[in-house]
Design an enzyme around this catalytic site. Structure first.
Site: not given
Length: 332
Positions: A256, A291
């Site tokens: 991940h 993000y």
């Protein structure tokens, strides 16, 4: 009293896969939650798991279980919330079959999720990514396979389940290289391949042979690559890459983490969070917004785009009373 064993079996074997369309990986995750829950309850009540009754798993018992996995197992608050979500999903299934348990179920479903710190998502720099991708020995068949797996995982931003599930028929190398991925919620997405990624996949196909499995990547025995198998390969090459890139020495490199690194790279290149969401296969763009918090260039653009207000300038002139007060204080 209602035996819980038949309910758990029906929930995992029929309701989730057939009625809800959950993938085998999702069903396994739910099964893991109930393995922990039933083990805890049976130990606490000194009853075999198969003999447990629905009425014995009330709100107080669920809260005790959640507290136990945090304190004894060291689970994070986010993991605790995932276990609680699995239990609530099960209780929604039960309430349709046993309406007399509605009050008990309502109390369990009223248990709130636990708030927790939302730390910045960790990711690798391009230098660190390059070190990991360069770690496999391309003079060996296993090294060629490992480079192709690592490269596709990063470039596609794939979850580990998506990576090991890619089939030969999902890969198109002519005329435009692409790969079709089956993601969460059984949603398919088609991703174009970078030239270097396509080159590494071609190299792997040239030495792959013809094992009976339909998946693209296989293990040394010719069987489908497993999640644990890829995690082991990544860990091995990350340890090797640390000798060339010291910043990797104290990092825990997971599949991940490669996905997060791809997302950050895509965001910096496109400046478009919607494209990143499509690339990663997020159903909700709010999932992708995490993000934005770790890309300082986005914040700099926001600062540069805003015209600061014009403020009147002036000089401060102290009144006589203030100066006299300060002078008196200094003299004291």
């Amino acid at each position: 009293m209602t035996p819980i064993a038949p309910l758990i079996t029906g929930f995992l074997r029929d309701y989730l896969p057939n009625q809800r369309g959950f993938s085998p990986h999702s069903c396994d995750a739910y099964a893991r939650s109930f393995t922990l829950l039933l083990t805890f309850v049976s130990t606490r009540l000194r009853v075999r798991p198969a003999q447990l009754m629905l009425e014995q798993i009330d709100a107080d018992m669920v809260i005790a279980f959640l507290t136990n996995i945090e304190r004894e197992r060291g689970n994070s608050a986010s993991t605790r919330n995932l276990r609680l979500a699995a239990i609530k999903t099960f209780m929604r299934y039960v309430e349709l079959k046993y309406p007399r348990a509605l009050e008990q179920i309502a109390q369990i479903r009223a248990i709130p999720g636990k708030r927790h710190e939302q730390k910045l998502v960790q990711h690798l720099t391009l230098i660190e990514i390059r070190a990991v991708l360069d770690a496999p020995d391309l003079k060996t068949r296993a090294g060629i396979r490992d480079r192709a797996m690592l490269h596709l995982c990063f470039a596609g931003g794939l979850r580990v389940s998506e990576l090991v599930g890619v089939r030969l028929e999902d890969v198109v190398l002519h005329p435009a290289p692409s790969v079709t991925v089956l993601g969460k919620g059984r949603r398919e997405r088609c991703l174009p391949l970078w030239k270097d990624t396509a080159r590494d996949i071609r190299a792997w196909l040239a030495v792959r042979g013809t094992p009976p499995t339909p998946e693209l990547f296989t293990n040394a025995q010719g069987r489908t690559m497993t999640r644990a198998g890829f995690e082991y390969i990544l860990e091995k090459h990350a340890a090797s890459a640390a000798s060339q890139c010291p910043t990797l020495s104290d990092r825990v490199i997971t599949p991940h983490l490669l996905r997060h690194s791809c997302a950050v790279t895509m965001l910096q290149a496109t400046r478009d969070i919607r494209k990143v969401a499509l690339w990663l296969g997020h159903a909700d763009i709010r999932t992708t917004e995490v993000y934005l918090r770790i890309d300082p260039s986005e914040k700099l653009e926001a600062v540069e785009a805003v015209l600061p207000p014009s403020l009147r300038r002036g000089r401060f002139k102290a009144p006589d009373a203030l100066i006299a007060s300060l002078m008196a204080h200094r003299g004291a």
